[in-house]
Each structure stands twice: as structure tokens, then as C-alpha cells.
Design a protein around this motif. Structure first.
Motif, PDB file in Angstrom:
ATOM      1  N   PRO A   1      -2.678  24.215   1.878  1.00 29.17           N
ATOM      2  CA  PRO A   1      -2.611  25.265   0.900  1.00 29.17           C
ATOM      3  C   PRO A   1      -3.198  24.499  -0.468  1.00 29.17           C
ATOM      4  CG  PRO A   1      -0.707  24.279   2.603  1.00 29.17           C
ATOM      5  CD  PRO A   1      -2.164  23.124   2.591  1.00 29.17           C
ATOM      6  N   PRO A   2      -3.187  25.522  -1.669  1.00 28.32           N
ATOM      7  CA  PRO A   2      -3.674  25.049  -2.711  1.00 28.32           C
ATOM      8  C   PRO A   2      -1.599  23.908  -3.421  1.00 28.32           C
ATOM      9  CG  PRO A   2      -2.195  27.601  -2.917  1.00 28.32           C
ATOM     10  CD  PRO A   2      -2.619  26.908  -1.149  1.00 28.32           C
ATOM     11  N   ALA A   3      -2.188  22.953  -4.455  1.00 28.33           N
ATOM     12  CA  ALA A   3      -1.040  22.109  -4.877  1.00 28.33           C
ATOM     13  C   ALA A   3      -1.064  21.101  -3.808  1.00 28.33           C
ATOM     14  CB  ALA A   3      -0.125  22.824  -4.854  1.00 28.33           C
ATOM     15  N   SER A   4      -1.570  21.350  -2.141  1.00 27.43           N
ATOM     16  CA  SER A   4      -1.687  20.638  -1.598  1.00 27.43           C
ATOM     17  C   SER A   4      -1.628  18.756  -1.217  1.00 27.43           C
ATOM     18  CB  SER A   4      -1.930  20.576   0.206  1.00 27.43           C
ATOM     19  OG  SER A   4      -3.281  20.737   0.256  1.00 27.43           O
ATOM     20  N   GLY A   5      -2.106  18.625  -2.995  1.00 26.73           N
ATOM     21  CA  GLY A   5      -2.720  17.092  -2.858  1.00 26.73           C
ATOM     22  C   GLY A   5      -4.405  16.942  -1.812  1.00 26.73           C
ATOM     23  N   LYS A   6      -4.862  18.482  -1.764  1.00 31.15           N
ATOM     24  CA  LYS A   6      -5.993  18.112  -0.494  1.00 31.15           C
ATOM     25  C   LYS A   6      -7.301  17.239  -1.789  1.00 31.15           C
ATOM     26  CE  LYS A   6      -6.589  22.633  -1.770  1.00 31.15           C
ATOM     27  NZ  LYS A   6      -6.319  22.800  -2.602  1.00 31.15           N
ATOM     28  N   SER A   7      -7.205  18.148  -3.016  1.00 36.16           N
ATOM     29  CA  SER A   7      -8.508  17.548  -3.806  1.00 36.16           C
ATOM     30  C   SER A   7      -8.217  16.428  -4.309  1.00 36.16           C
ATOM     31  CB  SER A   7      -8.388  19.132  -4.882  1.00 36.16           C
ATOM     32  OG  SER A   7      -8.449  20.170  -4.503  1.00 36.16           O
ATOM     33  N   THR A   8      -7.363  15.695  -4.486  1.00 40.30           N
ATOM     34  CA  THR A   8      -7.011  14.951  -5.330  1.00 40.30           C
ATOM     35  C   THR A   8      -7.326  13.634  -4.317  1.00 40.30           C
ATOM     36  OG1 THR A   8      -4.950  15.669  -6.535  1.00 40.30           O
ATOM     37  CG2 THR A   8      -5.175  13.028  -6.010  1.00 40.30           C
ATOM     38  N   LEU A   9      -7.114  13.949  -2.858  1.00 46.52           N
ATOM     39  CA  LEU A   9      -7.385  12.802  -1.880  1.00 46.52           C
ATOM     40  C   LEU A   9      -9.213  12.604  -1.374  1.00 46.52           C
ATOM     41  CD1 LEU A   9      -6.410  11.453   0.649  1.00 46.52           C
ATOM     42  CD2 LEU A   9      -6.499  13.385   2.019  1.00 46.52           C
TER      43      LEU A   9
ATOM     44  N   ASP B   1      -8.014  17.656  12.957  1.00 44.53           N
ATOM     45  CA  ASP B   1      -8.182  16.164  13.958  1.00 44.53           C
ATOM     46  C   ASP B   1      -7.155  15.456  12.942  1.00 44.53           C
ATOM     47  OD1 ASP B   1     -10.489  16.789  15.582  1.00 44.53           O
ATOM     48  OD2 ASP B   1     -11.807  16.860  13.583  1.00 44.53           O
ATOM     49  N   LEU B   2      -6.954  15.207  11.839  1.00 44.49           N
ATOM     50  CA  LEU B   2      -6.049  14.546  11.218  1.00 44.49           C
ATOM     51  C   LEU B   2      -4.718  14.935  10.479  1.00 44.49           C
ATOM     52  CD1 LEU B   2      -4.816  11.481   9.909  1.00 44.49           C
ATOM     53  CD2 LEU B   2      -6.562  11.589   8.798  1.00 44.49           C
ATOM     54  N   ILE B   3      -3.392  14.540  10.389  1.00 34.83           N
ATOM     55  CA  ILE B   3      -2.771  16.141   9.606  1.00 34.83           C
ATOM     56  C   ILE B   3      -2.165  14.983   8.935  1.00 34.83           C
ATOM     57  CG2 ILE B   3      -0.855  17.293   9.757  1.00 34.83           C
ATOM     58  CD1 ILE B   3      -1.454  18.752  12.457  1.00 34.83           C
ATOM     59  N   LEU B   4      -1.730  14.750   7.160  1.00 34.88           N
ATOM     60  CA  LEU B   4      -1.535  14.196   5.983  1.00 34.88           C
ATOM     61  C   LEU B   4      -0.150  15.285   5.836  1.00 34.88           C
ATOM     62  CD1 LEU B   4      -4.458  12.919   4.771  1.00 34.88           C
ATOM     63  CD2 LEU B   4      -3.134  11.853   6.599  1.00 34.88           C
ATOM     64  N   HIS B   5       0.658  14.364   5.532  1.00 37.21           N
ATOM     65  CA  HIS B   5       2.359  15.021   4.711  1.00 37.21           C
ATOM     66  C   HIS B   5       2.324  15.491   3.133  1.00 37.21           C
ATOM     67  CE1 HIS B   5       3.300  16.390   8.454  1.00 37.21           C
ATOM     68  NE2 HIS B   5       3.297  15.825   8.920  1.00 37.21           N
ATOM     69  N   GLN B   6       1.932  14.221   3.025  1.00 33.70           N
ATOM     70  CA  GLN B   6       1.629  14.272   1.179  1.00 33.70           C
ATOM     71  C   GLN B   6       2.613  14.933   0.545  1.00 33.70           C
ATOM     72  OE1 GLN B   6      -1.861  12.977  -0.727  1.00 33.70           O
ATOM     73  NE2 GLN B   6      -1.382  12.079   1.075  1.00 33.70           N
TER      74      GLN B   6
ATOM     75  N   MET C   1       0.571  -1.321  -0.251  1.00 31.11           N
ATOM     76  CA  MET C   1      -0.108  -0.258  -0.438  1.00 31.11           C
ATOM     77  C   MET C   1       0.696   1.451  -0.043  1.00 31.11           C
ATOM     78  SD  MET C   1      -2.873   0.599   2.999  1.00 31.11           S
ATOM     79  CE  MET C   1      -3.739  -0.396   2.415  1.00 31.11           C
ATOM     80  N   THR C   2       0.550   2.484  -0.859  1.00 29.06           N
ATOM     81  CA  THR C   2       1.498   3.433  -1.080  1.00 29.06           C
ATOM     82  C   THR C   2       1.152   4.124   0.280  1.00 29.06           C
ATOM     83  OG1 THR C   2      -0.253   4.558  -1.957  1.00 29.06           O
ATOM     84  CG2 THR C   2       1.800   3.107  -3.717  1.00 29.06           C
ATOM     85  N   THR C   3       2.033   5.489  -0.092  1.00 28.14           N
ATOM     86  CA  THR C   3       1.626   6.418   1.450  1.00 28.14           C
ATOM     87  C   THR C   3      -0.230   6.926   1.177  1.00 28.14           C
ATOM     88  OG1 THR C   3       4.028   6.320   1.528  1.00 28.14           O
ATOM     89  CG2 THR C   3       1.890   9.054   2.742  1.00 28.14           C
ATOM     90  N   PHE C   4      -0.358   7.714  -0.173  1.00 31.10           N
ATOM     91  CA  PHE C   4      -1.428   7.760  -0.431  1.00 31.10           C
ATOM     92  C   PHE C   4      -2.770   7.208   0.042  1.00 31.10           C
ATOM     93  CE2 PHE C   4      -4.727   8.746  -4.048  1.00 31.10           C
ATOM     94  CZ  PHE C   4      -4.782  10.339  -3.284  1.00 31.10           C
ATOM     95  N   GLN C   5      -2.492   5.585  -0.545  1.00 28.73           N
ATOM     96  CA  GLN C   5      -3.520   4.637  -0.153  1.00 28.73           C
ATOM     97  C   GLN C   5      -4.042   5.031   1.332  1.00 28.73           C
ATOM     98  OE1 GLN C   5      -1.803   1.376  -2.754  1.00 28.73           O
ATOM     99  NE2 GLN C   5      -3.037   1.570  -4.473  1.00 28.73           N
ATOM    100  N   ALA C   6      -2.759   4.975   1.989  1.00 24.43           N
ATOM    101  CA  ALA C   6      -2.923   4.401   2.841  1.00 24.43           C
ATOM    102  C   ALA C   6      -3.570   5.902   3.704  1.00 24.43           C
ATOM    103  CB  ALA C   6      -1.360   5.022   4.404  1.00 24.43           C
ATOM    104  N   ASP C   7      -3.754   6.713   3.209  1.00 22.43           N
ATOM    105  CA  ASP C   7      -3.815   8.270   3.334  1.00 22.43           C
ATOM    106  C   ASP C   7      -5.124   8.277   3.456  1.00 22.43           C
ATOM    107  OD1 ASP C   7      -1.911   9.442   4.312  1.00 22.43           O
ATOM    108  OD2 ASP C   7      -0.957  11.175   3.030  1.00 22.43           O
ATOM    109  N   VAL C   8      -5.978   7.258   2.178  1.00 25.31           N
ATOM    110  CA  VAL C   8      -7.507   7.761   1.715  1.00 25.31           C
ATOM    111  C   VAL C   8      -7.722   6.367   2.888  1.00 25.31           C
ATOM    112  CG1 VAL C   8      -8.608   6.784   0.029  1.00 25.31           C
ATOM    113  CG2 VAL C   8      -6.996   8.137  -0.941  1.00 25.31           C
TER     114      VAL C   8
END
Length: 218
Positions: free
Chosen positions: A32-40, A209-214, A1-8
């Protein structure tokens, strides 16, 4: 599992844990812009719905971008070059509209920002009254200043996507280069608007509540 998949999966678990028979669960994903929040956010809603059974979607997505002020208004106010800053959104309208999410007596409609025409399209997103989870994503959901601060009482749980500043800078520069700008022009655009907005979000948002570094999206 990738980091992104784990975050999802972590956000999906948060959404499922908050889902009850007593009302709709609203998850706020900021960053912030370009943080990856929309993709997440998109991946979370897709994952929740893919795992669900039945005709009614388990989850729906409401992006803040639908509340961009129109370009004509921004130009009249001298804010066109600042598009994307907090003052270039209908913040009060957005916060008021999100307050309706708790009402499950009827279908709800929200605007969607169309990047192809660079404007918002009214009523382009719908939420079924029986959909129990709504994911809201946007830059300023956790800002400590009004009217954004009123949202804290709406969200069942919050997520903040916060890559390192150097990662954000590199992504923002690449975004403008991908749009056809030279590296010099990309730096000027990022430095003049995107990076100050990112700094404000990082410095003036309340704790999530949850902080992700992406740091990557692999």
C-alpha cells in the motif's frame, strides 16, 4: 542489525538465489501507499550494486510510478482527485512494458515519475542488457484483477510490504501534513483516496513469496 536492514538482506538473498545464467531475475515488491516499499526497493538495489564487482550494474529498479497518467488526462476524465488509484495508471502499458524485461538483447528504457514537476519523464531509466536482476516496485503489482494479474508469470519472486493498518493511517496523515496541509485537511485527503487505495491493495492482492511488516523504518 535493524529490522529494516534484515528485510533488505532477505530480499537481496531472494534476488541472488533467483539469479541464474538462463535469464534475468525480476523481483516484484508491492504494498500500500506509505508501506515503505519504495524505500525498501531502492535499498535492495543499492545493496546489490554496492556488493557487486564490474562496470555493469548487478541490479536495476523500475518503479510503477512512471506510468501515472498525465494530470491533463486525469482532469479530463474526472480522476484527478483519485490520482494514485489503479485507474489513474496506464496499467496495460505498464504490464506490456514489463514483459520486455526478459529481452536482454539490447538496452531497455522506462519512464520515471518526477515529483518535483508532478509528471512522468519518458526514457529516464535505463537497464543494461547484461544487468541480471531487476526490481520492480509499485502498489498494484499483486492485484488479482486484470491486467495486473498478468504480472504473476513475469516475476521470479514477489514481496509484499504490509504494515498494520493503524501504522499506514498514521504515515499517510503525516505525509500530507509534511506537504503543508493542516491535520484536518490531511485526514480528508487520506480518507478520500489514500486509505481506500490501501484497503483495496491489502484485500485484493494475491499472496507474495515474502511478506514484510515494516512497522518502522529504523
Amino acid at each position: 542489525m535493524t529490522t529494516f536492514q534484515a528485510d533488505v538482506e532477505a530480499v537481496c538473498a531472494m534476488a541472488r538465489a533467483g539469479s541464474t545464467d538462463s535469464g534475468r531475475t525480476v523481483i516484484g515488491i508491492a504494498g500500500p501507499p506509505a508501506s515503505g516499499k519504495s524505500t525498501l526497493a531502492e535499498a535492495v538495489v543499492t545493496a546489490l550494486n554496492d556488493a557487486a564487482k564490474g562496470d555493469v550494474p548487478l541490479a536495476a529498479l523500475v518503479p510503477m510510478d512512471g506510468y501515472h497518467l498525465d494530470n491533463a488526462i486525469l482532469k479530463a476524465k474526472g480522476l484527478f482527485d483519485r490520482k494514485g488509484a489503479p485507474e489513474t495508471f496506464d496499467a496495460h502499458g505498464f504490464c506490456a512494458a514489463l514483459g520486455r524485461l526478459r529481452d536482454q538483447s539490447h538496452e531497455l528504457f522506462f519512464p520515471r515519475f518526477d515529483r518535483g514537476i508532478d509528471m512522468s519523464v519518458a526514457g529516464a531509466l535505463s537497464i543494461h542488457p547484461q544487468t541480471p536482476i531487476v526490481v520492480v516496485e509499485g502498489n498494484y503489482l499483486l492485484l488479482e484483477s486484470a491486467p495486473w494479474s498478468s504480472l504473476k508469470d513475469l516475476f521470479s519472486a514477489t514481496v509484499f510490504v504490509s504494515p498494520a493498518r493503524e501504522v499506514l493511517r498514521a504515515r499517510l496523515l503525516q505525509r500530507w501534513i509534511d506537504h503543508g496541509h493542516s491535520p484536518e485537511a490531511a485526514l480528508q485527503r487520506a480518507s478520500g483516496n489514500d486509505l481506500p487505495n490501501a484497503e483495496r491493495i491489502l484485500d485484493e492482492s494475491v499472496a507474495a513469496d515474502l511478506i514484510l511488516h515494516q512497522s518502522d523504518l529504523d
